[in-house]
Write an enzyme that holds these catalytic residues in place. Sequence first.
Site, PDB file in Angstrom:
ATOM      1  N   HIS A   1       0.839  -1.188   0.000  1.00 21.01           N
ATOM      2  CA  HIS A   1       0.000   0.000   0.000  1.00 21.01           C
ATOM      3  C   HIS A   1       0.880   1.246   0.000  1.00 21.01           C
ATOM      4  O   HIS A   1       2.046   1.211   0.403  1.00 21.01           O
ATOM      5  CB  HIS A   1      -0.928   0.007   1.211  1.00 21.01           C
TER       6      HIS A   1
ATOM      7  N   GLU B   1       0.856   3.893   1.867  1.00 25.39           N
ATOM      8  CA  GLU B   1       1.326   4.278   3.196  1.00 25.39           C
ATOM      9  C   GLU B   1       2.537   3.454   3.615  1.00 25.39           C
ATOM     10  O   GLU B   1       3.513   3.975   4.147  1.00 25.39           O
ATOM     11  CB  GLU B   1       0.225   4.077   4.257  1.00 25.39           C
TER      12      GLU B   1
ATOM     13  N   CYS C   1      -5.997   1.070   5.678  1.00 25.38           N
ATOM     14  CA  CYS C   1      -6.512  -0.205   6.172  1.00 25.38           C
ATOM     15  C   CYS C   1      -5.932  -0.455   7.562  1.00 25.38           C
ATOM     16  O   CYS C   1      -5.071   0.304   8.034  1.00 25.38           O
ATOM     17  CB  CYS C   1      -6.119  -1.337   5.221  1.00 25.38           C
TER      18      CYS C   1
ATOM     19  N   CYS D   1      -2.022  -0.938   7.569  1.00 20.16           N
ATOM     20  CA  CYS D   1      -1.292   0.331   7.421  1.00 20.16           C
ATOM     21  C   CYS D   1      -1.454   1.187   8.674  1.00 20.16           C
ATOM     22  O   CYS D   1      -0.521   1.881   9.076  1.00 20.16           O
ATOM     23  CB  CYS D   1      -1.745   1.078   6.178  1.00 20.16           C
TER      24      CYS D   1
END
Length: 156
Positions: free
Chosen positions: A80, A82, A108, A111
């Site tokens: 992801h 992040e 999410c 993260c």
Amino acid sequence: MDMDTEKDKPMNPDKQKKIDYRYIRMARIWAENSYCKRRQVGALLVKDKTIISDGYNGTPSGFPNVCEDENDTTFPYVLHAEANAIAKVAQSNNSSDGATLYVTASPCIECAKLIIQAGIKRVVYSEKYRLTDGIDLLERAGVKVEFLNEQDYKDE
């Protein structure tokens, strides 16, 4: 003697909102670097008015730039935005402690755990995801979380 520095002073809320929208727009542009077809997400880590890291969703270094299989299912090893931004700052001489993360999609739960452990104190995002467990965990940990609807803002 206690000296007030410019970075210690709280920013005018209107000015902060304008800056937040600008960084979110920059994160959206950065998301265009992603090779993912289903969704492109971008992230910027900002500390002391300086971008200290950036990231977008994609495959780990050395992997082909293909995020989905033939059924349009995202490969489990895709990172992801992040996570990429946090991993990138970890390889630098910068510290994310006290930073703000600007990300185009709400984090999410996985993260969110990284964000908490990285010492990030504020998260600004512009797209809501169907699951809110990441946002819920961030708020529970005392991370300031803000949703910005880009359509509500008109830059002057």
